[in-house]
Design an enzyme around this catalytic site. Structure first.
Site, short mmCIF file in Angstrom:
data_model
loop_
_atom_site.label_atom_id
_atom_site.label_comp_id
_atom_site.label_asym_id
_atom_site.label_seq_id
_atom_site.Cartn_x
_atom_site.Cartn_y
_atom_site.Cartn_z
N CYS A 98 0.83 -1.22 0.00
CA CYS A 98 0.00 0.00 0.00
C CYS A 98 0.86 1.26 0.00
O CYS A 98 0.34 2.36 -0.23
CB CYS A 98 -0.93 0.01 1.21
SG CYS A 98 -1.80 -1.54 1.42
N CYS A 399 -0.31 3.08 5.76
CA CYS A 399 0.12 1.85 6.43
C CYS A 399 0.33 0.79 5.35
O CYS A 399 -0.13 0.95 4.22
CB CYS A 399 -0.91 1.40 7.45
SG CYS A 399 -2.54 1.09 6.74
N GLY A 401 0.46 -3.50 4.70
CA GLY A 401 0.23 -4.85 5.20
C GLY A 401 1.53 -5.58 5.47
O GLY A 401 2.51 -5.40 4.75
#
Ligand code: COA
Length: 418
Positions: A98, A399, A401
């Site tokens: 991301c 953020c 993963g």
């Protein structure tokens, strides 16, 4: 103690401009498109908008997480070539899930600062719809009676096997840790939808989106490729996910996990999209003669515990501020990816962020989160918003993963003082 992580600052790195496709819901009008073709579309468009000839590009940096086409290994190369970038120019594929879009700009900053090139084409592109249904273990055939293991790459990708929980569950962990209620998450999501719809109604996003129509991409001496939309879709010019979503309507949705706070209405939408930016050094900016979208001042990447991966932007932003000698109050606007509502609220609570300065045109809950394109989109939106409000500094963050966080510091080159 200062968080251990990467920090890099840049003296002469400018994002000249950026553009993106509209973001289209899973299995919508972009579902048949290869991420490479979406990437070519935005690459060609950014070169046309800036009126910089493709032959002047010295580096191609592209990212895409899903193996969404059979030529996915060639993705950055094909995007560069079909955008008209010379054959001699190398292409790099970068990935930080991301945070990939931010990583593209970080890589461009490093390449420019070290003098490898003075002009880098960055493209983040993602087809969430074309995530394959894949089998890893059947190359040698199917043994009689052995389990047949086709898996949905998209579903599996939203799971972290280390803590053995899904991305949504990492947000549930943060909701518990920070005492975030379902009502607080729905209130945050309703604001995201409201802001995105207001921006859409005001035509704000038209300044950063390119209309997608059927198109052939020719490259002399090579195969044509291109964009073919579904038969009845003439063109796509709007983000499809924003819809009126008042708090009361969101409250009615079932949580993904019983007793949890995350629902389909307050988690990031799964969409297909691509976004591109052109990054230059100061000399090229001067010869271009226009104001840049933003100066890229610094970039950070950090690691956090996988089971609370969503908190990543908090230590990333802290490290960025510490190393740049800035305070939270110096930052006019924040764009923090709304992977899940509770996740973004946890970051806001951890940093004591003013929600009025966060995601002012809505976030991924309303607009969607096409993984590798997201960071590019956030950067473009942030640069434009800083200019529109005459603010000096902005931070874009996400953020990641697996447990990481990324953040970029942008400075508005047209800031005229307070
Ligand atoms: C949360 C999630 C699992 C939901 O997926 P889904 O169930 O396929 O979602 P849908 O779009 O089908 O929505 C489910 C229902 O909620 C409703 N809904 C969704 N958003 C809504 C809104 N804003 N207002 C009202 N209803 C809404 C849908 O209409 C649908 O209703 P139906 O079942 O009656 O048709 C998925 O969006 C997800 O995983 N998001 C997070 C992605 C993520 O974590 N990315 C990576 C970050 S690290």
């Amino acid at each position: 103690m200062e968080h251990k992580g990467f920090f890099g600052s840049f003296e002469k790195v400018w994002i000249l401009d950026g553009v993106r496709t509209p973001m289209v819901d899973l299995n919508g009008a972009f579902a048949g498109l290869s991420p490479i073709d979406m990437g070519i579309k935005v690459a060609r468009e950014i070169l046309a908008r800036t009126q910089i000839p493709a032959r002047e590009v010295g580096s191609v940096i592209a990212g895409s997480m899903a193996q969404a086409s059979f030529d996915a290994y060639m993705l950055p190369r094909h995007i560069g070539l079909y955008a008209g970038v010379p054959i001699e120019v190398p292409a790099l594929q970068a990935a930080r899930i991301c945070g990939t879009g931010f990583e593209l700009f970080r890589q461009a900053g490093d390449q420019i600062e070290r003098g490898y090139t003075d002009l880098a084409l960055c493209v983040g592109t993602e087809s969430m719809s074309r995530n394959p249904i894949a089998a890893y273990t059947h190359r040698s055939g199917f043994r009689l009676g052995a389990p047949v293991e086709f898996k949905d790459f998209l579903w599996e990708a939203l799971d972290d096997p280390a803590p053995d929980i899904s991305m949504i569950q990492t947000a549930e962990n943060l909701a518990k840790q920070y005492g975030i209620s379902r009502a607080a998450v729905d209130e945050f999501a309703a604001a995201s939808f409201e802001r995105a719809l207001a921006a859409q109604a005001a035509g704000y996003f038209t300044g950063e989106t390119v209309t997608v129509t059927n198109e052939r991409f020719a490259l002399p001496g090579y195969e044509d490729r291109g964009i073919e939309l579904p038969r009845k879709t003439g063109e796509v010019f709007l983000d499809t996910h924003p819809r009126p979503s008042p708090f009361e309507a969101l409250q009615k949705l079932k949580p993904v996990y019983g007793g949890g706070v995350q629902t389909a209405g307050n988690s990031s939408a799964v969409v297909d999209a691509a976004a591109a930016g052109l990054v230059a050094d100061s000399a090229r900016l001067a010869s271009w003669g226009r104001p840049a979208l933003a100066q890229l001042r610094a970039a950070v990447a950090v690691g956090v515990a996988p089971e609370i991966m969503g908190i990543g932007p908090a230590p990333a932003i802290r490290l960025l501020l510490n190393r740049c000698g800035l305070r939270l109050d110096d930052i006019g606007l924040f764009e923090i990816n709304e992977a899940q509502g509770a996740q973004t609220l946890a970051v806001a609570r951890e940093l004591e962020l003013d929600l009025a300065r966060l995601n002012v045109h809505g976030g991924a809950i309303a607009l969607g989160h096409p993984l590798a394109a997201t960071g590019v989109r956030l950067t473009i939106t942030l640069g434009r918003s800083l200019k529109a409000r005459n603010l000096r500094y902005g931070i874009a963050a996400a953020c990641v993963g697996g447990g990481q966080g990324m953040a970029l510091l942008l400075e508005n080159p047209e800031w005229r003082g307070r």
